[in-house]
Write an enzyme that holds these catalytic residues in place. Structure first.
Site, PDB file in Angstrom:
ATOM      1  N   GLU A   1      40.538  36.374  35.288  1.00  0.00           N
ATOM      2  CA  GLU A   1      40.329  36.868  36.646  1.00  0.00           C
ATOM      3  C   GLU A   1      39.012  37.637  36.728  1.00  0.00           C
ATOM      4  O   GLU A   1      38.557  38.207  35.739  1.00  0.00           O
ATOM      5  CB  GLU A   1      41.534  37.770  37.016  1.00  0.00           C
ATOM      6  CG  GLU A   1      41.491  38.430  38.356  1.00  0.00           C
ATOM      7  CD  GLU A   1      41.518  37.475  39.542  1.00  0.00           C
ATOM      8  OE1 GLU A   1      40.570  36.680  39.677  1.00  0.00           O
ATOM      9  OE2 GLU A   1      42.469  37.553  40.347  1.00  0.00           O
TER      10      GLU A   1
ATOM     11  N   ASP B   1      42.105  44.744  41.292  1.00  0.00           N
ATOM     12  CA  ASP B   1      41.844  45.858  42.200  1.00  0.00           C
ATOM     13  C   ASP B   1      43.183  46.588  42.431  1.00  0.00           C
ATOM     14  O   ASP B   1      43.568  47.427  41.634  1.00  0.00           O
ATOM     15  CB  ASP B   1      41.253  45.264  43.488  1.00  0.00           C
ATOM     16  CG  ASP B   1      40.743  46.308  44.471  1.00  0.00           C
ATOM     17  OD1 ASP B   1      40.343  47.387  44.037  1.00  0.00           O
ATOM     18  OD2 ASP B   1      40.739  46.029  45.684  1.00  0.00           O
TER      19      ASP B   1
ATOM     20  N   PHE C   1      33.037  48.920  46.081  1.00  0.00           N
ATOM     21  CA  PHE C   1      33.006  47.473  46.293  1.00  0.00           C
ATOM     22  C   PHE C   1      31.779  46.897  45.591  1.00  0.00           C
ATOM     23  O   PHE C   1      30.676  47.398  45.735  1.00  0.00           O
ATOM     24  CB  PHE C   1      32.965  47.135  47.788  1.00  0.00           C
ATOM     25  CG  PHE C   1      33.155  45.669  48.028  1.00  0.00           C
ATOM     26  CD1 PHE C   1      34.429  45.112  48.007  1.00  0.00           C
ATOM     27  CD2 PHE C   1      32.061  44.838  48.239  1.00  0.00           C
ATOM     28  CE1 PHE C   1      34.605  43.744  48.194  1.00  0.00           C
ATOM     29  CE2 PHE C   1      32.238  43.471  48.435  1.00  0.00           C
ATOM     30  CZ  PHE C   1      33.512  42.931  48.412  1.00  0.00           C
TER      31      PHE C   1
ATOM     32  N   ARG D   1      27.530  35.617  45.111  1.00  0.00           N
ATOM     33  CA  ARG D   1      28.137  35.238  43.822  1.00  0.00           C
ATOM     34  C   ARG D   1      27.086  34.863  42.787  1.00  0.00           C
ATOM     35  O   ARG D   1      27.355  34.881  41.585  1.00  0.00           O
ATOM     36  CB  ARG D   1      29.076  34.037  44.005  1.00  0.00           C
ATOM     37  CG  ARG D   1      30.273  34.293  44.910  1.00  0.00           C
ATOM     38  CD  ARG D   1      31.273  33.144  44.780  1.00  0.00           C
ATOM     39  NE  ARG D   1      32.259  33.140  45.845  1.00  0.00           N
ATOM     40  CZ  ARG D   1      33.408  33.824  45.821  1.00  0.00           C
ATOM     41  NH1 ARG D   1      33.681  34.579  44.784  1.00  0.00           N
ATOM     42  NH2 ARG D   1      34.251  33.753  46.825  1.00  0.00           N
TER      43      ARG D   1
HETATM   44  P1  IMP Z   1      43.913  42.792  44.371  1.00  0.00           P
HETATM   45  O1  IMP Z   1      45.053  41.931  44.779  1.00  0.00           O
HETATM   46  O2  IMP Z   1      43.767  43.994  45.248  1.00  0.00           O
HETATM   47  O3  IMP Z   1      43.955  43.184  42.896  1.00  0.00           O
HETATM   48  O4  IMP Z   1      42.601  41.967  44.646  1.00  0.00           O
HETATM   49  C1  IMP Z   1      42.074  41.140  43.708  1.00  0.00           C
HETATM   50  C2  IMP Z   1      41.048  40.215  44.306  1.00  0.00           C
HETATM   51  O5  IMP Z   1      40.290  40.851  45.334  1.00  0.00           O
HETATM   52  C3  IMP Z   1      40.044  39.842  43.235  1.00  0.00           C
HETATM   53  O6  IMP Z   1      40.459  38.682  42.566  1.00  0.00           O
HETATM   54  C4  IMP Z   1      38.766  39.656  44.000  1.00  0.00           C
HETATM   55  O7  IMP Z   1      38.636  38.332  44.422  1.00  0.00           O
HETATM   56  C5  IMP Z   1      38.911  40.576  45.209  1.00  0.00           C
HETATM   57  N1  IMP Z   1      38.193  41.854  45.003  1.00  0.00           N
HETATM   58  C6  IMP Z   1      38.713  43.051  44.696  1.00  0.00           C
HETATM   59  N2  IMP Z   1      37.784  44.013  44.605  1.00  0.00           N
HETATM   60  C7  IMP Z   1      36.603  43.394  44.858  1.00  0.00           C
HETATM   61  C8  IMP Z   1      35.231  43.854  44.883  1.00  0.00           C
HETATM   62  O8  IMP Z   1      34.888  45.022  44.648  1.00  0.00           O
HETATM   63  N3  IMP Z   1      34.306  42.903  45.170  1.00  0.00           N
HETATM   64  C9  IMP Z   1      34.626  41.605  45.424  1.00  0.00           C
HETATM   65  N4  IMP Z   1      35.881  41.134  45.401  1.00  0.00           N
HETATM   66  C10 IMP Z   1      36.864  42.019  45.121  1.00  0.00           C
HETATM   67 MG    MG Z   2      39.679  36.759  42.560  1.00  0.00          MG
END
Ligand code: IMP
Ligand code: MG
Length: 177
Positions: free
Chosen positions: A102, A106, A155, A168
């Site tokens: 992954e 987050d 972020f 990206r």
């Molecule tokens: P979660 O479900 O909150 O853990 O989100 C995970 C997904 O959110 C990751 O696989 C990323 O695609 C996206 N994500 C979380 N934080 C960031 C960030 O700081 N920048 C870009 N994408 C993020």
């Molecule tokens: Mg992701």
């Protein structure tokens, strides 16, 4: 390039390519040791992990397979909490050692949901390998065995990660300025 502009937002370099690649190598070496004698299946979560997965896999010296899955729950700069379905799992993982690759954990909601879905297929073992983790934002109990870098609650974009689909394609990682 010390700063980049994506749509309305300005980002500055926070983790250089050198540092990223060093940490990716460290984690790959750890996996090479831990899985000696096994043939793991890497499941890379698209889109964000595509660059990390390619660097990681080239540092893996074990016989292995990689497959790409998709499960998105993120829009803009905040987690929506909306969980989407897992698509693209076209290998039989039953009884096999599986490592989920992954880009970033987050809140952990995406990963928790994905692991639950995968466990239903009875893999021999199941671990998480993430490029980045924001430990302070974790909302669920999640055992992340392999993590390249822990970062604060900012972020970020680059090295596969996006802001509204863009950013990206940079070698370094950038943080919202
Ligand atoms: P979660 O479900 O909150 O853990 O989100 C995970 C997904 O959110 C990751 O696989 C990323 O695609 C996206 N994500 C979380 N934080 C960031 C960030 O700081 N920048 C870009 N994408 C993020
Ligand atoms: Mg992701």
């Amino acid at each position: 390039m010390d700063t980049i502009q994506i749509n309305d937002k300005r980002f500055k370099v926070s983790i250089t390519e050198d540092r990223i690649l060093r940490e990716v190598k460290r984690v790959a070496d750890q996996i090479n040791r831990d899985y000696e004698g096994q043939e793991p299946v890497f499941l890379a979560v698209l889109n964000g992990s595509f660059i990390f997965a390619s660097d990681l896999l080239r540092a893996i010296s074990l016989p292995c397979e990689i497959s790409f899955v998709k499960l998105a729950s993120y829009q803009g700069v905040s987690t929506t909490g909306k969980i989407r379905e897992l698509i693209g799992l076209n290998v039989d993982i039953t009884g096999r050692p599986v490592i989920v690759v992954e880009d970033i954990v987050d809140t952990g909601l995406t990963m928790a949901h994905l692991l639950e879905t995968l466990r239903a297929q009875r893999p021999g073992s199941l671990e998480v390998c993430t490029l980045l983790m924001k430990p302070d934002k974790l909302e669920v109990a999640l055992d992340v065995k392999y993590c390249c870098l822990q970062i604060p609650n900012d972020f970020i974009v680059g090295y596969g990660l996006d802001y509204d689909g863009k950013g990206r394609n940079t070698r370094d990682i950038y943080t919202l300025a």
